[in-house]
Design a protein around this motif. Structure first.
Motif, PDB file in Angstrom:
ATOM      1  N   SER A  20       0.414  14.125  -0.471  1.00 21.45           N
ATOM      2  CA  SER A  20       0.612  12.827  -1.114  1.00 21.45           C
ATOM      3  C   SER A  20       1.386  11.910  -0.180  1.00 21.45           C
ATOM      4  N   CYS A  21       1.117  10.630  -0.291  1.00 21.78           N
ATOM      5  CA  CYS A  21       1.841   9.617   0.486  1.00 21.78           C
ATOM      6  C   CYS A  21       2.174   8.477  -0.468  1.00 21.78           C
ATOM      7  N   SER A  68       6.071   2.284  -0.781  1.00 24.32           N
ATOM      8  CA  SER A  68       7.143   1.578  -1.475  1.00 24.32           C
ATOM      9  C   SER A  68       6.648   0.308  -2.149  1.00 24.32           C
ATOM     10  N   GLY A  69       5.487  -0.178  -1.720  1.00 25.70           N
ATOM     11  CA  GLY A  69       4.927  -1.375  -2.330  1.00 25.70           C
ATOM     12  C   GLY A  69       3.510  -1.127  -2.796  1.00 25.70           C
ATOM     13  N   SER A  70       2.851  -2.186  -3.211  1.00 21.51           N
ATOM     14  CA  SER A  70       1.483  -2.049  -3.688  1.00 21.51           C
ATOM     15  C   SER A  70       0.535  -1.685  -2.544  1.00 21.51           C
ATOM     16  N   ILE A  71      -0.314  -0.701  -2.801  1.00 21.48           N
ATOM     17  CA  ILE A  71      -1.276  -0.330  -1.764  1.00 21.48           C
ATOM     18  C   ILE A  71      -2.381  -1.362  -1.633  1.00 21.48           C
ATOM     19  N   PHE A  72      -2.439  -2.321  -2.548  1.00 21.59           N
ATOM     20  CA  PHE A  72      -3.414  -3.397  -2.421  1.00 21.59           C
ATOM     21  C   PHE A  72      -3.086  -4.300  -1.226  1.00 21.59           C
ATOM     22  N   ILE A  99     -10.116  12.314   0.928  1.00 15.42           N
ATOM     23  CA  ILE A  99      -9.070  11.303   0.864  1.00 15.42           C
ATOM     24  C   ILE A  99      -9.312  10.431  -0.365  1.00 15.42           C
ATOM     25  N   SER A 100      -8.224  10.072  -1.032  1.00 20.94           N
ATOM     26  CA  SER A 100      -8.331   9.221  -2.206  1.00 20.94           C
ATOM     27  C   SER A 100      -7.027   8.451  -2.373  1.00 20.94           C
ATOM     28  N   ARG A 101      -7.059   7.496  -3.278  1.00 18.83           N
ATOM     29  CA  ARG A 101      -5.833   6.747  -3.538  1.00 18.83           C
ATOM     30  C   ARG A 101      -5.767   6.381  -5.005  1.00 18.83           C
ATOM     31  N   ASP A 102      -4.552   6.235  -5.490  1.00 16.33           N
ATOM     32  CA  ASP A 102      -4.303   5.850  -6.876  1.00 16.33           C
ATOM     33  C   ASP A 102      -3.451   4.586  -6.838  1.00 16.33           C
ATOM     34  N   SER A 103      -4.083   3.467  -7.149  1.00 13.97           N
ATOM     35  CA  SER A 103      -3.372   2.197  -7.061  1.00 13.97           C
ATOM     36  C   SER A 103      -2.307   2.055  -8.141  1.00 13.97           C
ATOM     37  N   THR A 104      -2.457   2.780  -9.233  1.00 12.12           N
ATOM     38  CA  THR A 104      -1.459   2.702 -10.308  1.00 12.12           C
ATOM     39  C   THR A 104      -0.158   3.397  -9.895  1.00 12.12           C
ATOM     40  N   LYS A 105      -0.282   4.337  -8.961  1.00  7.61           N
ATOM     41  CA  LYS A 105       0.893   5.062  -8.475  1.00  7.61           C
ATOM     42  C   LYS A 105       1.258   4.676  -7.043  1.00  7.61           C
ATOM     43  N   ASN A 106       0.495   3.759  -6.461  1.00 13.43           N
ATOM     44  CA  ASN A 106       0.723   3.362  -5.057  1.00 13.43           C
ATOM     45  C   ASN A 106       0.803   4.588  -4.146  1.00 13.43           C
ATOM     46  N   THR A 107      -0.141   5.478  -4.343  1.00 13.56           N
ATOM     47  CA  THR A 107      -0.102   6.754  -3.626  1.00 13.56           C
ATOM     48  C   THR A 107      -1.453   7.073  -3.001  1.00 13.56           C
ATOM     49  N   LEU A 108      -1.387   7.585  -1.787  1.00 11.57           N
ATOM     50  CA  LEU A 108      -2.557   8.069  -1.052  1.00 11.57           C
ATOM     51  C   LEU A 108      -2.540   9.587  -1.082  1.00 11.57           C
ATOM     52  N   TYR A 109      -3.719  10.190  -1.202  1.00 12.08           N
ATOM     53  CA  TYR A 109      -3.808  11.641  -1.272  1.00 12.08           C
ATOM     54  C   TYR A 109      -4.752  12.180  -0.190  1.00 12.08           C
ATOM     55  N   LEU A 110      -4.534  13.450   0.131  1.00 14.45           N
ATOM     56  CA  LEU A 110      -5.480  14.173   0.961  1.00 14.45           C
ATOM     57  C   LEU A 110      -5.627  15.568   0.361  1.00 14.45           C
ATOM     58  N   GLN A 111      -6.756  15.813  -0.260  1.00 13.50           N
ATOM     59  CA  GLN A 111      -7.060  17.141  -0.796  1.00 13.50           C
ATOM     60  C   GLN A 111      -7.691  17.962   0.316  1.00 13.50           C
TER      61      GLN A 111
END
Length: 116
Positions: free
Chosen positions: A21-22, A25-29, A69-81
């Motif tokens: 997970s990454c 601190s701010g919006s990934i948008f 790779i995926s991202r969740d904008s609601t959590k401002n988090t990037l993932y790598l499964q």
């Protein structure tokens, strides 16, 4: 100042799985592209995967079919499964984000060790 904080690195047996997970601190948008890089001992840092603001993804040949790779904008988090891990996946994994103005940010890295 943008901060990226990785987590999820661990020691895992070959064939196992991990999810990195990454947290930003701010919006990934605000990022045009986000990605994961890795650096193994004695080797150069290499791109593992990236995802764009339009949710296009790309992977290094060495991880295609195993990593997602995926991202969740609601959590401002990037993932790598990471599935079907191999010893050659052992490395420090870094999160990277590039803003629309071209500024790049890096996390501090998280260690992944694949070993029996």
């Amino acid at each position: 100042q943008v901060q990226l904080v990785e987590s999820g690195g661990d020691l895992v047996q070959p064939g196992g799985s991990l999810r990195l997970s990454c947290a930003a601190s701010g919006s990934i948008f605000s990022f045009k592209i986000m990605g994961w890089y890795r650096q193994a001992p004695g080797k150069e840092r290499e791109l593992v995967a990236f995802i764009t603001s339009s949710i296009m993804t790309n992977y290094a040949d060495s991880v295609k079919g195993r990593f997602t790779i995926s991202r969740d904008s609601t959590k401002n988090t990037l993932y790598l499964q990471m599935n079907s891990l191999k010893p050659e996946d052992t490395a420090v994994y870094y999160c990277n984000a590039e803003s629309y103005s071209g500024v790049r940010y890096w996390g501090q890295g998280t260690q992944v060790i694949v070993s029996s």
